[in-house]
Design an enzyme around this catalytic site. Structure first.
Site, PDB file in Angstrom:
ATOM      1  N   TYR A  16       0.826  -1.228   0.000  1.00 48.08           N
ATOM      2  CA  TYR A  16       0.000   0.000   0.000  1.00 48.08           C
ATOM      3  C   TYR A  16       0.859   1.277   0.000  1.00 48.08           C
ATOM      4  CZ  TYR A  16      -3.169   3.699   1.407  1.00 48.08           C
ATOM      5  OH  TYR A  16      -3.849   4.899   1.475  1.00 48.08           O
TER       6      TYR A  16
ATOM      7  N   LYS B  72       1.260   4.046  -3.060  1.00 49.97           N
ATOM      8  CA  LYS B  72       0.906   5.467  -2.916  1.00 49.97           C
ATOM      9  C   LYS B  72       2.118   6.350  -3.235  1.00 49.97           C
ATOM     10  CE  LYS B  72      -2.669   6.845  -1.810  1.00 49.97           C
ATOM     11  NZ  LYS B  72      -3.906   7.082  -2.600  1.00 49.97           N
TER      12      LYS B  72
HETATM   13  N1  LIG Z   1      -8.711   6.308   4.984  1.00 57.11           N
HETATM   14  C1  LIG Z   1      -7.613   6.935   5.328  1.00 57.11           C
HETATM   15  O1  LIG Z   1      -7.309   7.090   6.525  1.00 57.11           O
HETATM   16  C2  LIG Z   1      -6.733   7.511   4.283  1.00 57.11           C
HETATM   17  C3  LIG Z   1      -6.998   7.400   2.921  1.00 57.11           C
HETATM   18  N2  LIG Z   1      -6.149   7.974   1.999  1.00 57.11           N
HETATM   19  C4  LIG Z   1      -6.422   7.902   0.563  1.00 57.11           C
HETATM   20  O2  LIG Z   1      -7.686   8.490   0.326  1.00 57.11           O
HETATM   21  C5  LIG Z   1      -8.304   7.889  -0.790  1.00 57.11           C
HETATM   22  C6  LIG Z   1      -9.707   7.464  -0.419  1.00 57.11           C
HETATM   23  O3  LIG Z   1      -9.625   6.548   0.639  1.00 57.11           O
HETATM   24  P1  LIG Z   1     -10.904   6.080   1.467  1.00 57.11           P
HETATM   25  O4  LIG Z   1     -12.036   6.954   1.150  1.00 57.11           O
HETATM   26  O5  LIG Z   1     -10.470   5.904   2.865  1.00 57.11           O
HETATM   27  O6  LIG Z   1     -11.113   4.633   0.852  1.00 57.11           O
HETATM   28  P2  LIG Z   1     -12.433   3.961   0.303  1.00 57.11           P
HETATM   29  O7  LIG Z   1     -12.100   2.542   0.052  1.00 57.11           O
HETATM   30  O8  LIG Z   1     -13.588   4.260   1.188  1.00 57.11           O
HETATM   31  O9  LIG Z   1     -12.658   4.714  -1.067  1.00 57.11           O
HETATM   32  C7  LIG Z   1     -11.976   4.397  -2.240  1.00 57.11           C
HETATM   33  C8  LIG Z   1     -12.961   4.403  -3.375  1.00 57.11           C
HETATM   34  O10 LIG Z   1     -12.253   4.067  -4.564  1.00 57.11           O
HETATM   35  C9  LIG Z   1     -13.037   3.153  -5.283  1.00 57.11           C
HETATM   36  N3  LIG Z   1     -12.192   2.299  -6.098  1.00 57.11           N
HETATM   37  C10 LIG Z   1     -11.359   1.318  -5.682  1.00 57.11           C
HETATM   38  N4  LIG Z   1     -10.813   0.712  -6.732  1.00 57.11           N
HETATM   39  C11 LIG Z   1     -11.299   1.318  -7.834  1.00 57.11           C
HETATM   40  C12 LIG Z   1     -11.117   1.124  -9.221  1.00 57.11           C
HETATM   41  N5  LIG Z   1     -10.329   0.156  -9.692  1.00 57.11           N
HETATM   42  N6  LIG Z   1     -11.769   1.936 -10.070  1.00 57.11           N
HETATM   43  C13 LIG Z   1     -12.597   2.901  -9.608  1.00 57.11           C
HETATM   44  N7  LIG Z   1     -12.828   3.121  -8.316  1.00 57.11           N
HETATM   45  C14 LIG Z   1     -12.182   2.338  -7.437  1.00 57.11           C
HETATM   46  C15 LIG Z   1     -13.766   2.313  -4.243  1.00 57.11           C
HETATM   47  O11 LIG Z   1     -14.915   1.691  -4.796  1.00 57.11           O
HETATM   48  C16 LIG Z   1     -14.078   3.354  -3.203  1.00 57.11           C
HETATM   49  O12 LIG Z   1     -15.340   3.927  -3.410  1.00 57.11           O
HETATM   50  C17 LIG Z   1      -7.411   6.717  -1.214  1.00 57.11           C
HETATM   51  O13 LIG Z   1      -6.677   7.103  -2.332  1.00 57.11           O
HETATM   52  C18 LIG Z   1      -6.510   6.505  -0.004  1.00 57.11           C
HETATM   53  O14 LIG Z   1      -5.269   6.002  -0.401  1.00 57.11           O
HETATM   54  C19 LIG Z   1      -5.058   8.666   2.387  1.00 57.11           C
HETATM   55  C20 LIG Z   1      -4.763   8.813   3.693  1.00 57.11           C
HETATM   56  C21 LIG Z   1      -5.553   8.249   4.759  1.00 57.11           C
HETATM   57  C1  LIG Z   2      -5.667  -1.003  12.139  1.00 51.32           C
HETATM   58  C2  LIG Z   2      -4.707  -0.149  12.933  1.00 51.32           C
HETATM   59  C3  LIG Z   2      -5.175  -0.097  14.403  1.00 51.32           C
HETATM   60  C4  LIG Z   2      -5.225  -1.455  15.051  1.00 51.32           C
HETATM   61  C5  LIG Z   2      -3.884  -1.850  15.639  1.00 51.32           C
HETATM   62  C6  LIG Z   2      -3.952  -3.033  16.582  1.00 51.32           C
HETATM   63  C7  LIG Z   2      -4.364  -4.289  15.867  1.00 51.32           C
HETATM   64  C8  LIG Z   2      -2.608  -3.209  17.210  1.00 51.32           C
HETATM   65  O1  LIG Z   2      -4.898  -2.791  17.615  1.00 51.32           O
HETATM   66  C9  LIG Z   2      -4.639   1.291  12.408  1.00 51.32           C
HETATM   67  C10 LIG Z   2      -3.593   2.093  13.181  1.00 51.32           C
HETATM   68  C11 LIG Z   2      -3.081   3.175  12.237  1.00 51.32           C
HETATM   69  C12 LIG Z   2      -3.940   3.027  11.005  1.00 51.32           C
HETATM   70  C13 LIG Z   2      -3.391   3.573   9.677  1.00 51.32           C
HETATM   71  C14 LIG Z   2      -3.029   5.046   9.764  1.00 51.32           C
HETATM   72  O2  LIG Z   2      -4.137   5.809  10.185  1.00 51.32           O
HETATM   73  C15 LIG Z   2      -2.526   5.577   8.442  1.00 51.32           C
HETATM   74  C16 LIG Z   2      -3.272   5.143   7.224  1.00 51.32           C
HETATM   75  C17 LIG Z   2      -3.206   5.913   6.093  1.00 51.32           C
HETATM   76  C18 LIG Z   2      -3.742   5.494   4.873  1.00 51.32           C
HETATM   77  O3  LIG Z   2      -3.491   6.090   3.832  1.00 51.32           O
HETATM   78  C19 LIG Z   2      -4.573   4.296   4.817  1.00 51.32           C
HETATM   79  C20 LIG Z   2      -5.004   3.771   6.140  1.00 51.32           C
HETATM   80  C21 LIG Z   2      -3.887   3.790   7.189  1.00 51.32           C
HETATM   81  C22 LIG Z   2      -2.771   2.845   6.704  1.00 51.32           C
HETATM   82  C23 LIG Z   2      -4.454   3.357   8.561  1.00 51.32           C
HETATM   83  C24 LIG Z   2      -4.887   1.873   8.520  1.00 51.32           C
HETATM   84  C25 LIG Z   2      -5.311   1.335   9.880  1.00 51.32           C
HETATM   85  C26 LIG Z   2      -4.229   1.531  10.937  1.00 51.32           C
HETATM   86  C27 LIG Z   2      -3.006   0.693  10.598  1.00 51.32           C
END
Ligand SMILES: NC(=O)C1=CN([C@@H]2O[C@H](COP(=O)(O)OP(=O)(O)OC[C@H]3O[C@@H](n4cnc5c(N)ncnc54)[C@H](O)[C@@H]3O)[C@@H](O)[C@H]2O)C=CC1
Ligand SMILES: C[C@H](CCCC(C)(C)O)[C@H]1CC[C@H]2[C@@H]3[C@H](O)CC4=CC(=O)CC[C@]4(C)[C@H]3CC[C@]12C
Length: 369
Positions: A159, A163
């Site tokens: 992952y 990214k």
């Molecule tokens: N959730 C988090 O804490 C963080 C997320 N991000 C980034 O933010 C973005 C959004 O993440 P989230 O909303 O958390 O994830 P999410 O899984 O809820 O949203 C991702 C969306 O992309 C769509 N998707 C996946 N594969 C696809 C494909 N092949 N074609 C078209 N659509 C596709 C999924 O259907 C989903 O709706 C991602 O790029 C992730 O890397 C970055 C930092 C932290």
């Molecule tokens: C799943 C983890 C918490 C459980 C830990 C355990 C099993 C020891 O209790 C999450 C802790 C930190 C999270 C990640 C972090 O917030 C940064 C992220 C950024 C992204 O772009 C994607 C998601 C994630 C990697 C997020 C995923 C869950 C954790 C590892």
């Protein structure tokens, strides 16, 4: 892009617009971007909530598509002024293969870039991640760091690798000539751990706590701090960047920005308790209940089981060597780059973000599966 003759003239495309962040970006655009004429929402899986958006003044076009399919991306991008590329495979649990993660996150992003170039779309905002920087495999802390803080970014997990590669592609594409001869302007936003309405891991922790009689057991020392940011503020930052890219292309083009707000620095578990506590859960223990060496052993065991069971079933628990390492490494951001470059201020205070998230968790109670 900003003059009044262009009011309600802009076409935006949001990839991944039905995901956790994507939905907030979509709703934020509809509320905060008066120049929108058409909003295209591209996702592998379209949500039923899109229907309610179709009655408003902006044309909302839902496109079911796959970013790995260049022709589908090209068709969606054609005629768009701005692309916000949030689509991605967020998998740190081993649900998808490394190849699939690469294909979606890296090849998918390359397809978006090429589509912009071919279509003459000049503005591309990419949702990157703090994971592009770290935590690294050595577990070095990143304490109150900013975009210029030196840090040894070394990744092995698919992952963060994907990214980091995708972010590089986006930044290197800045300045490429798009169809018509104008330069592509790109920018990458790096959220820390996002929380808020729709956060799947928060949902999982909540249900786990209910199953355990209203308790969660501390696994990570309270002294390990994590950067967290409210989803509404991450969405707002995307909207603002998209809006400002044209006027400030020379300054913002090819830049990265951490997504930040006033959410407090806390351990992952203590932070989650800000929302789960008021919903009736309790975090047991002032120290981790299990010693770290045992967690390392269990995480390794989970990884082994995942590998052994793969031909039969998908075993993907929360605990694995990667998530344990991330959860146990301090990673906090302290920066004002977004404020300096494009006037970003969080739209939601910490109190608002907390209240909204609590209300969302409370609303889940009625719908516990
Ligand atoms: N959730 C988090 O804490 C963080 C997320 N991000 C980034 O933010 C973005 C959004 O993440 P989230 O909303 O958390 O994830 P999410 O899984 O809820 O949203 C991702 C969306 O992309 C769509 N998707 C996946 N594969 C696809 C494909 N092949 N074609 C078209 N659509 C596709 C999924 O259907 C989903 O709706 C991602 O790029 C992730 O890397 C970055 C930092 C932290
Ligand atoms: C799943 C983890 C918490 C459980 C830990 C355990 C099993 C020891 O209790 C999450 C802790 C930190 C999270 C990640 C972090 O917030 C940064 C992220 C950024 C992204 O772009 C994607 C998601 C994630 C990697 C997020 C995923 C869950 C954790 C590892």
């Amino acid at each position: 892009m900003a003059d009044s003759a262009q009011a309600q003239k802009l076409v935006y495309l949001v990839t991944g617009g039905c995901g956790f962040l994507g939905e907030h970006v979509v709703r934020m655009l509809l509320q905060q971007e008066p120049r929108l004429r058409e909003l295209r929402i591209f996702d592998l899986h379209l949500g039923p909530w899109l229907e309610e958006l179709k009655t408003g003044p902006v044309q909302v076009t839902a496109i079911q598509g796959d970013v790995t399919q260049a022709h589908e991306v090209a068709a969606a991008v054609a005629g768009a002024h701005v692309v916000i590329h949030t689509a991605g495979l967020v998998d740190v649990f081993g649900r998808a293969s490394p190849e699939t993660i690469h294909e979606v996150n890296v090849q998918g992003t390359q397809n978006v870039i090429e589509a912009c170039v071919q279509a003459g779309t000049q503005f591309l905002v990419y949702t990157s991640s703090m994971e592009v920087v770290g935590p690294n495999i050595k577990g070095h802390p990143f304490y109150r760091g900013n975009e210029d803080t030196p840090y040894e970014a070394i990744h092995r997990h698919p992952y963060p690798c994907s990214k980091a590669l995708a972010e590089r592609l986006v930044l290197e594409a800045n300045g490429r000539k798009v169809r018509g001869g104008l330069p592509l302007v790109t920018c990458a936003l790096r959220p820390t751990g996002i929380y808020g309405e729709g956060h799947q891991i928060m949902r999982d922790f909540y249900h786990q706590g209910l199953r355990l009689g209203g308790r969660l057991f501390r696994a990570v020392p309270a002294s390990v701090e994590h950067g967290r940011v409210y989803v509404g503020n991450v969405a707002w930052m995307h909207v603002l960047v998209a809006r400002e890219l044209e006027q400030r292309a020379a300054l913002m083009g090819g830049q990265v920005y951490f997504c930040y707000d006033k959410s407090p620095y806390k351990s992952y578990e203590d932070f989650n308790m800000e929302f789960l506590g008021p919903c009736g859960l309790r975090l047991v223990g002032t120290r981790p209940l299990l010693p770290y060496w045992l967690l390392v052993f269990l995480a390794a065991l989970n990884a082994l089981l995942q590998w052994l069971l793969r031909p039969l079933l998908l075993y993907a628990p929360l605990l694995n060597p990667y998530t344990l390492a991330v959860a146990n490494t301090t990673f906090t951001v302290s920066t004002n780059k977004a404020q300096r470059h494009f006037g970003y201020e969080p739209l939601f205070s910490w109190e608002d973000s907390r209240t909204r998230t609590i209300r969302w968790v409370q609303a889940m109670e009625g719908s516990v599966q």
